[in-house]
Scaffold this active site. Structure first.
Site, mmCIF file in Angstrom:
data_model
loop_
_atom_site.group_PDB
_atom_site.id
_atom_site.type_symbol
_atom_site.label_atom_id
_atom_site.label_comp_id
_atom_site.label_asym_id
_atom_site.label_seq_id
_atom_site.Cartn_x
_atom_site.Cartn_y
_atom_site.Cartn_z
ATOM 1 N N GLY A 12 45.988 34.815 34.237
ATOM 2 C CA GLY A 12 47.069 35.297 35.090
ATOM 3 C C GLY A 12 46.904 34.712 36.487
ATOM 4 O O GLY A 12 46.338 33.627 36.655
ATOM 5 N N THR A 13 47.359 35.443 37.512
ATOM 6 C CA THR A 13 47.275 34.950 38.890
ATOM 7 C C THR A 13 45.837 34.662 39.291
ATOM 8 O O THR A 13 45.541 33.619 39.875
ATOM 9 C CB THR A 13 47.819 36.010 39.873
ATOM 10 N N THR A 16 44.205 31.803 37.168
ATOM 11 C CA THR A 16 44.712 30.516 37.647
ATOM 12 C C THR A 16 44.022 30.120 38.952
ATOM 13 O O THR A 16 43.653 28.960 39.152
ATOM 14 C CB THR A 16 46.243 30.616 37.859
ATOM 15 N N LYS A 205 37.514 52.173 43.189
ATOM 16 C CA LYS A 205 36.796 51.282 44.116
ATOM 17 C C LYS A 205 35.765 52.058 44.935
ATOM 18 O O LYS A 205 34.659 51.569 45.186
ATOM 19 C CB LYS A 205 37.802 50.576 45.011
#
Lengths: 428, 428
Positions: A12-13, A16, A205
């Site tokens: 995906g982003t 990539t 997180k």
């Protein structure tokens, strides 16, 4: 040294971005590590899909096991997301001696200790810098930069979606629902925004940051969570008038060896460095006994920033390979987890009350605070601009959470209070 | 593992902080490294001086060689300052296989490559996190956190003294000389403040940061330096009115593989994150091709913050000892140094000119900018509040340094210009 072969799970982003950096910065990476780094295989869900980058078709596979069981692959980079199945892939890769770099906060927050134990057993690295605050190297900072100090407080704007929404509401006076729609249109918020706006993403997180900061295995269930979906533009306007910005903060605090972790919309004094962190940016404020106040600011998401953290982890794995020291980070969590009780958790609070506009109301209300030993920093009563009632705004001194809960319970039974409009934690 | 023995050179504020942290956090340090860490010997200039901390008198010595030649000492922590003699001690310690942790920016800026080469030859670590920006782990961040990226810009507020002075001048409208005196009285500025206020201290720190960020051996002479001693309160008031803060910034920039490094008072747009770094705090803004904008903020000096960085380095040395990988950080500078020419260095400029108040002056002046192809973003002419002349304020678009120098030379010969009052670089 022979080229290091990487198996990439997900294109995906972020995936990539990883390919772009590894290929584009190959010479630099090689100069630093002494090895070429090669993306050898990439897991995709559809091999024939059109893509933004040119990648050799023979490297693509739709079968995860082809990568996980590949004898020549040294490192798995996991950017596919998901929890249970992804965990299975990672555990299997580790048990075959492959190192793992992951951006998966959900996985690390829920199963971090188990995954790290398997890694240690097999002499493998598991690095996850990208799992918190995208391009900000906050995990390295907590593990190495502050190895010498005792962290007393971590406050994080660690979710870009909610910070974008609150920033827009603050700067433009827009409503929550309007800004959420805009964020969705811009791709800053998901079609189902629950995980972001209800604070769950931030809680995951904070679980990771608190574990590293306090050196104890914090679990997601240890984090008390409240999201931003009920924040009104009035709340934000009141905050600004009083010199505060409303931010979704993850707050992990320690006193002696007891700590608490929470995520909630918080009124932050405008002079505090974290108050001016706007838009999709993230920031983590760290207070240490010796170092004092520090803050780390940068892009919290996005393909290239997140890929920067992933490839930095990849460089660390390759350096470790060269030195033969993978899986030897040392013990990062060696403290017993002791959570504070509600009686021990203390902070200032902001309250906005809608009350009956008649004599004696303020006296009744302030008496309730006094009954539970909550002392007040400032009180303002004014007519409500809309309804035929009064508004009372209270900022308390430090008060413990249990006492505040009793105050709020008592308010529910008090006939002069029409509505407890808002209650926020106050920082700075 | 046997206790690691540390020889401490210097017991001033920072040295005292090191003793406090090593003793106070012993249990934590041991849990992380697997070894006890012991301050075995301490170099002082006067053994009988009264001190803030209790330390076994038998550990104190006035003879540096007793520490450097001590067979049992594993690590030297150097917090005594100085250059040539200190270098001699460190080189000798390294050649005897002792690792070195230092806070000495002067030494590392001037002799870093030589010292690191000697360390590598003897398989020793030299770590120097504390040499730049006190408690902010910026050196680790550049080496490890951004190992994957190409740093394009580093902007630092890396001198607390000058930032304190400029902040006070901005917030209180005070004059440079008054605030300097106050800073001296508070201990924020030295009796001879030259190194701070003329930008030399910042230049040394930028030499270190640029070396790590650009991975080429930058020398102090490569940094163009201008201090703050001629900054007037008028300059700061003009800056604020135009939406800027005046800050002493170290700026290291790279395009392709050519770079420039400078230290100068700079007008920073108030919306830039570094503009709101006030008082003695430090901050380093880092822009990377992939990661984008990041900033690291914290205390730039002080005994305990600086000691935090030193002891974090000590932990790293001890972990390396345990793994047997000291002196194997990998190559950190592998790029050829290519400095930009003045024709290649580009930025926006602010100019304040005192000019004759008569027809045609603005036309003459703007023609000079046009002659050297400097285009203008904004121009304001107004009567000078004091003298019977006019003031012209110009902000240029990006202009190269060589062209700006020609503009300024031409202005010197132009009779309509009474005085070029101020020229500042503009950022953000």
């Amino acid at each position: 040294m022979k080229p290091i072969k990487v198996g990439l799970l997900g294109l995906g982003t972020v995936g990539t971005g990883v390919v772009r950096i590894v290929e584009g910065h190959q010479e630099d990476l090689q100069s630093q590590t002494g090895s070429a780094i090669e993306i050898a295989k990439v897991l995709v869900s559809n091999k024939s899909k059109a893509r933004d980058i040119s990648i050799d078709a023979s490297k693509l596979t739709e079968d995860p096991w082809e990568i996980i069981h590949h004898p020549d692959i040294d490192v798995i980079v996991e950017v596919m997301g998901g929890i249970e199945q992804t965990k299975q892939y990672i555990i299997e890769a580790l048990s075959r001696g492959k190192h793992v770099v992951t951006a998966n906060k959900d996985l690390m927050a829920l199963h971090g200790p188990e995954i790290l134990a398997v890694a240690q057993e097999h002499g493998c690295d598991v690095l996850y810098e990208a799992s918190v605050a995208g391009g900000i190297p906050i995990i390295r900072t907590l593990i190495e930069g502050f190895s010498s100090d005792r962290i007393t407080k971590i406050m994080g704007i660690v979710n870009g979606t909610t910070n974008y929404i609150l920033t827009k509401m603050s700067q433009e006076g827009a409503s929550y629902s309007d800004v959420l729609k805009e964020a969705q249109a811009l791709g800053y918020a998901e079609a189902d925004p629950t995980s972001d706006v209800e604070g769950l993403d931030a809680a995951r997180k904070m679980t990771i940051l608190a574990t590293l900061g306090f050196r104890a295995n914090v679990a997601l269930d240890d984090v008390s969570v409240q999201g931003i979906s009920s924040v009104s533009r009035e709340d934000i306007q009141y905050a600004k008038r009083l010199g505060y910005e409303l931010k979704l903060l993850g707050i992990a605090e320690r006193q002696d060896d007891e700590f608490s972790i929470s995520v909630q919309p918080t009124m932050v004094k405008q002079t505090h460095p974290i108050a001016s962190v706007n838009g999709v940016f993230n920031a983590v404020y760290v207070h240490g006994e010796a170092v004092g106040e520090t803050m780390f600011y940068g892009p919290g998401a996005g393909g290239m920033p997140t890929a920067t953290s992933i490839v930095a982890d990849l460089v660390a794995v390759v350096k470790n390979l060269k030195l033969g020291v993978n899986g030897k980070q040392g013990i990062m969590t060696y403290k017993e987890k002791k959570l504070k009780t509600d009686e021990q958790i203390s902070s200032k609070y902001f309250l906005l009350l809608h009350v009956a506009d008649r004599a004696g109301v303020l006296a009744r209300i302030t008496q309730v605070f006094a009954d539970f030993e909550v002392s007040l920093e400032s009180v303002l009563q004014q007519p409500n601009p809309v309804n035929p009632e009064a508004e009372i705004i209270v900022i308390t001194h430090d008060a413990n959470k249990a006492a505040m809960q009793k105050v709020l319970q008592t308010f529910e039974e008090l006939d002069v209070i029409r509505k407890v409009k808002s209650v926020y934690r106050v920082e700075g």
